[in-house]
Design a protein around this motif. Structure first.
Motif, PDB file in Angstrom:
ATOM      1  N   ASP A  45       0.892  -1.112   0.165  1.00  0.00           N
ATOM      2  CA  ASP A  45      -0.029   0.053   0.035  1.00  0.00           C
ATOM      3  C   ASP A  45       0.873   1.195  -0.115  1.00  0.00           C
ATOM      4  N   ASP A  46       1.795   1.310   0.827  1.00  0.00           N
ATOM      5  CA  ASP A  46       2.914   2.307   0.804  1.00  0.00           C
ATOM      6  C   ASP A  46       3.364   2.639  -0.317  1.00  0.00           C
ATOM      7  N   ALA A  47       3.871   1.555  -1.101  1.00  0.00           N
ATOM      8  CA  ALA A  47       4.724   1.659  -2.563  1.00  0.00           C
ATOM      9  C   ALA A  47       3.857   2.363  -3.488  1.00  0.00           C
ATOM     10  N   ARG A  48       2.460   1.855  -3.449  1.00  0.00           N
ATOM     11  CA  ARG A  48       1.390   2.246  -4.311  1.00  0.00           C
ATOM     12  C   ARG A  48       1.244   3.907  -4.102  1.00  0.00           C
ATOM     13  N   LYS A  49       1.159   4.189  -2.936  1.00  0.00           N
ATOM     14  CA  LYS A  49       0.983   5.557  -2.648  1.00  0.00           C
ATOM     15  C   LYS A  49       2.166   6.474  -3.084  1.00  0.00           C
ATOM     16  N   VAL A  50       3.389   5.998  -2.832  1.00  0.00           N
ATOM     17  CA  VAL A  50       4.439   6.708  -3.445  1.00  0.00           C
ATOM     18  C   VAL A  50       4.631   6.901  -4.989  1.00  0.00           C
ATOM     19  N   ALA A  51       4.202   5.642  -5.618  1.00  0.00           N
ATOM     20  CA  ALA A  51       3.927   5.770  -7.210  1.00  0.00           C
ATOM     21  C   ALA A  51       2.982   6.741  -7.564  1.00  0.00           C
ATOM     22  N   GLU A  52       1.579   6.496  -6.891  1.00  0.00           N
ATOM     23  CA  GLU A  52       0.439   7.363  -7.427  1.00  0.00           C
ATOM     24  C   GLU A  52       0.803   8.934  -7.019  1.00  0.00           C
ATOM     25  N   HIS A  53       1.152   9.141  -5.914  1.00  0.00           N
ATOM     26  CA  HIS A  53       0.896  10.423  -5.429  1.00  0.00           C
ATOM     27  C   HIS A  53       2.202  11.234  -5.041  1.00  0.00           C
ATOM     28  N   LEU A  54       3.414  10.564  -4.551  1.00  0.00           N
ATOM     29  CA  LEU A  54       4.218  11.245  -3.809  1.00  0.00           C
ATOM     30  C   LEU A  54       5.650  11.379  -4.426  1.00  0.00           C
ATOM     31  N   CYS A  55       6.152  10.531  -5.461  1.00  0.00           N
ATOM     32  CA  CYS A  55       7.277  10.927  -6.317  1.00  0.00           C
ATOM     33  C   CYS A  55       7.158  11.979  -7.041  1.00  0.00           C
ATOM     34  N   PRO A  56       7.981  12.868  -6.958  1.00  0.00           N
ATOM     35  CA  PRO A  56       7.739  14.187  -7.717  1.00  0.00           C
ATOM     36  C   PRO A  56       8.297  13.725  -8.977  1.00  0.00           C
ATOM     37  N   GLY A  57       9.378  12.957  -9.151  1.00  0.00           N
ATOM     38  CA  GLY A  57      10.086  12.699 -10.515  1.00  0.00           C
ATOM     39  C   GLY A  57       9.137  11.638 -11.319  1.00  0.00           C
ATOM     40  N   LYS A  58       8.032  11.144 -10.671  1.00  0.00           N
ATOM     41  CA  LYS A  58       7.642   9.910 -11.403  1.00  0.00           C
ATOM     42  C   LYS A  58       8.597   8.582 -11.540  1.00  0.00           C
ATOM     43  N   ALA A  59       9.504   8.573 -10.718  1.00  0.00           N
ATOM     44  CA  ALA A  59      10.423   7.539 -10.941  1.00  0.00           C
ATOM     45  C   ALA A  59      10.051   6.255 -10.544  1.00  0.00           C
ATOM     46  N   VAL A  60       9.045   6.133  -9.559  1.00  0.00           N
ATOM     47  CA  VAL A  60       8.622   4.974  -9.084  1.00  0.00           C
ATOM     48  C   VAL A  60       7.385   4.259  -9.873  1.00  0.00           C
TER      49      VAL A  60
END
Length: 65
Positions: A45-60
């Motif tokens: 769930d945390d990885a999904r959140k990072v990928a969808e909303h948090l990574c500013p470079g959209k690298a995940v």
């Protein structure tokens, strides 16, 4: 699920390691490293959140099996 990271898109912000430390880390240069390519439960769930909303470079990237 499979988690990958595009290091050439990473800007070294560190939000991935802050919000999903079981899945991500950073190299000495600040670039993302995937620790767990197939997380489960809360880590997934945390990885999904990072990928969808948090990574500013959209690298995940998260792909579902």
């Amino acid at each position: 699920m499979k988690v990958t990271a595009e290091r050439d898109r990473c800007i070294g912000a560190g939000l991935c390691t802050l919000h999903a430390p079981a899945v991500f880390d950073q190299e000495d240069d600040g670039m993302v490293v995937v620790l767990d390519e197939s997380p489960t439960g809360a880590a997934a769930d945390d990885a999904r959140k990072v990928a969808e909303h948090l990574c500013p470079g959209k690298a995940v990237l998260v792909t579902e099996d």
